[in-house]
Design a protein around this motif. Structure first.
Motif, short mmCIF file in Angstrom:
data_model
loop_
_atom_site.label_atom_id
_atom_site.label_comp_id
_atom_site.label_asym_id
_atom_site.label_seq_id
_atom_site.Cartn_x
_atom_site.Cartn_y
_atom_site.Cartn_z
N SER A 61 0.85 -1.11 -0.13
CA SER A 61 0.11 -0.05 -0.08
C SER A 61 1.03 1.26 0.06
N THR B 77 1.54 4.97 -1.59
CA THR B 77 1.11 6.20 -2.18
C THR B 77 1.96 6.93 -3.10
N SER B 78 3.17 6.79 -2.77
CA SER B 78 4.15 7.53 -3.52
C SER B 78 5.56 6.69 -3.85
N GLU C 286 6.27 4.75 2.44
CA GLU C 286 5.54 4.26 3.32
C GLU C 286 5.58 2.86 3.87
N GLU D 266 0.73 -5.69 2.69
CA GLU D 266 0.45 -4.11 2.59
C GLU D 266 1.59 -3.33 3.36
#
Length: 164
Positions: free
Chosen positions: A24, A26-27, A45, A128
């Protein structure tokens, strides 16, 4: 104006999509890290650096240095030939010193992605939130063999059917 890297991805770089689908993040940032293959990806992350190569060259020391310097786990996927289309070398951060795993086979068990040694031993799960070491394989040898075959088929289909 945002610029995009439009160069075609090499087949070994396409392998990185497999663990990225499990994470998971996002960048993503692309880095040229000293001693590592070109195009290493930093996922802040899950605190993970993804890299890939089709070379037989070993990257153990650069991986350990990168893990220590960047405070990240490192996953290097290696495109191979033969019955096993890919192998992985992994460095996990730890409070004492980084832990290096080499020659792990990608294995699909259920919907999860694992990197498991051919013989029984410590393995790495892709979740994740990042990579996690497990002391034992997540299944018996027959299920692992089936998982190796599933992943080999998935990688072969993925590399044939992906156009960038």
């Amino acid at each position: 104006m945002t610029e995009y890297n439009n160069r075609p991805l090499a087949p070994c770089e396409r392998l990185l999509a497999l663990p990225m689908l499990e994470l998971s993040a996002t960048s993503v940032a692309e880095w040229l890290l000293p001693g590592m293959p070109q195009g290493s990806l930093d996922l802040p992350e899950p605190r993970l650096i993804l890299s890939s190569t089709a070379d037989a060259e070993r990257f153990d020391l650069p991986m350990l240095k990168t893990s220590t310097d960047c405070d990240r786990d490192v996953l290097l996927m290696r495109l191979t030939t033969g019955a096993t289309p890919a192998l992985a070398d992994i460095v996990l951060r730890s409070p004492a010193e980084p832990i290096l795993f080499t020659h792990l086979l990608p294995c699909r068990l259920g919907a999860g992605l694992w990197f498991v040694p051919r013989t029984n031993g410590r393995c790495v799960q892709v979740a994740e939130e990042g990579l996690a070491m497990r002391w034992q394989a997540p299944a018996d040898p027959d299920e692992l063999e089936h998982g190796f075959d599933r992943m080999a088929d998935e990688i072969s289909r993925f590399l044939k059917g992906v156009n960038f």
